[in-house]
Motif scaffolding. Structure first.
Motif, PDB file in Angstrom:
ATOM      1  N   VAL A 119     -28.583 -19.350  12.764  1.00  0.00           N
ATOM      2  CA  VAL A 119     -29.647 -20.294  12.420  1.00  0.00           C
ATOM      3  C   VAL A 119     -30.704 -20.235  13.522  1.00  0.00           C
ATOM      4  CG1 VAL A 119     -30.176 -22.744  12.072  1.00  0.00           C
ATOM      5  CG2 VAL A 119     -28.008 -21.790  11.235  1.00  0.00           C
ATOM      6  N   GLN A 120     -31.962 -20.277  13.123  1.00  0.00           N
ATOM      7  CA  GLN A 120     -33.035 -20.314  14.117  1.00  0.00           C
ATOM      8  C   GLN A 120     -33.087 -21.704  14.738  1.00  0.00           C
ATOM      9  OE1 GLN A 120     -36.746 -18.672  12.888  1.00  0.00           O
ATOM     10  NE2 GLN A 120     -37.837 -19.422  14.688  1.00  0.00           N
ATOM     11  N   LYS A 133     -22.867 -18.908  10.695  1.00  0.00           N
ATOM     12  CA  LYS A 133     -24.142 -18.460  10.141  1.00  0.00           C
ATOM     13  C   LYS A 133     -25.198 -18.585  11.228  1.00  0.00           C
ATOM     14  CE  LYS A 133     -27.393 -19.226   6.391  1.00  0.00           C
ATOM     15  NZ  LYS A 133     -27.696 -19.934   5.165  1.00  0.00           N
ATOM     16  N   ASP A 190     -26.309 -12.130   8.276  1.00  0.00           N
ATOM     17  CA  ASP A 190     -26.474 -13.208   9.250  1.00  0.00           C
ATOM     18  C   ASP A 190     -25.369 -14.247   9.174  1.00  0.00           C
ATOM     19  OD1 ASP A 190     -28.785 -12.133  10.364  1.00  0.00           O
ATOM     20  OD2 ASP A 190     -30.068 -13.093   8.877  1.00  0.00           O
ATOM     21  N   ALA A 191     -24.264 -13.901   8.540  1.00  0.00           N
ATOM     22  CA  ALA A 191     -23.139 -14.825   8.435  1.00  0.00           C
ATOM     23  C   ALA A 191     -21.847 -14.023   8.432  1.00  0.00           C
ATOM     24  CB  ALA A 191     -23.235 -15.673   7.163  1.00  0.00           C
ATOM     25  N   HIS A 230     -31.621 -18.844  18.800  1.00  0.00           N
ATOM     26  CA  HIS A 230     -30.755 -18.905  17.625  1.00  0.00           C
ATOM     27  C   HIS A 230     -29.396 -19.444  18.043  1.00  0.00           C
ATOM     28  CE1 HIS A 230     -33.805 -16.006  16.370  1.00  0.00           C
ATOM     29  NE2 HIS A 230     -33.494 -16.327  15.121  1.00  0.00           N
ATOM     30  N   TYR A 231     -28.674 -19.965  17.085  1.00  0.00           N
ATOM     31  CA  TYR A 231     -27.298 -20.375  17.330  1.00  0.00           C
ATOM     32  C   TYR A 231     -26.469 -20.046  16.096  1.00  0.00           C
ATOM     33  CZ  TYR A 231     -28.514 -24.606  14.643  1.00  0.00           C
ATOM     34  OH  TYR A 231     -28.930 -25.474  13.679  1.00  0.00           O
ATOM     35  N   TYR A 252     -24.081 -21.605  13.455  1.00  0.00           N
ATOM     36  CA  TYR A 252     -23.596 -22.851  12.865  1.00  0.00           C
ATOM     37  C   TYR A 252     -22.252 -22.546  12.210  1.00  0.00           C
ATOM     38  CZ  TYR A 252     -23.040 -26.939   9.998  1.00  0.00           C
ATOM     39  OH  TYR A 252     -22.526 -28.072   9.428  1.00  0.00           O
TER      40      TYR A 252
END
Length: 156
Positions: free
Chosen positions: A74-75, A72, A53-54, A84-85, A87
């Protein structure tokens, strides 16, 4: 010819990336009086490199790593239009290479990674007094969103 390329970081890059992290912290200390004195760390770079996820991206010239950044997933909070986005953080360019568009290359690679994960929202934080960074992010298409404010209070 000195061509700049981007690639995903590996664990073999960790020592250089840890040095870059200290460069980020040194650059941000003048903007944040709340940072502890001495050596500190912001990131778990090994975890970010290994995470699904990153993505940690580095820019290289020849074999030298000259810049970095991460994204990364992020929810998002339930009230946003997106679930999600990505970051973004750890944006660092070695001083000798600044002002040459290298940060833009790292941002492009991170944006492509986010899109490959079906993420269409990018977010990052920047100190409000860090005008060169704000200018660079605006140039890349970012726009200001919220301003975080703080105040230290003393017991009476």
């Amino acid at each position: 010819m000195n061509t700049v390329a981007t690639r995903y970081a590996t664990l073999e890059d960790l020592n250089t990336l840890l040095q870059f992290e200290q460069g980020v912290i040194a650059a941000e200390r003048p903007f944040d009086e709340t940072l502890k004195e001495g050596a500190i760390n912001y990131y778990d770079l090994q975890e970010l490199i290994l995470s699904e996820d990153a993505a940690v991206v580095v820019a290289t010239m020849n074999t030298e790593i000259i810049a970095s950044g991460y994204a990364k997933i992020v929810q998002a909070k339930a009230f946003y239009k997106f679930s999600h986005y990505a970051y973004l953080g750890f944006m660092y360019v070695k001083p000798a290479y600044r002002g040459k568009g290298i940060n833009q290359l790292v941002l492009q690679q991170l944006s492509s990674w986010a899109l490959s994960k079906n993420i269409t929202e990018l977010r990052l934080e920047v100190y409000s007094d860090n005008l060169p960074a704000i200018h660079a992010y605006r140039k890349a298409g970012f726009k200001p969103d919220l301003t975080t404010m703080r105040m230290e209070i003393q017991p009476t």
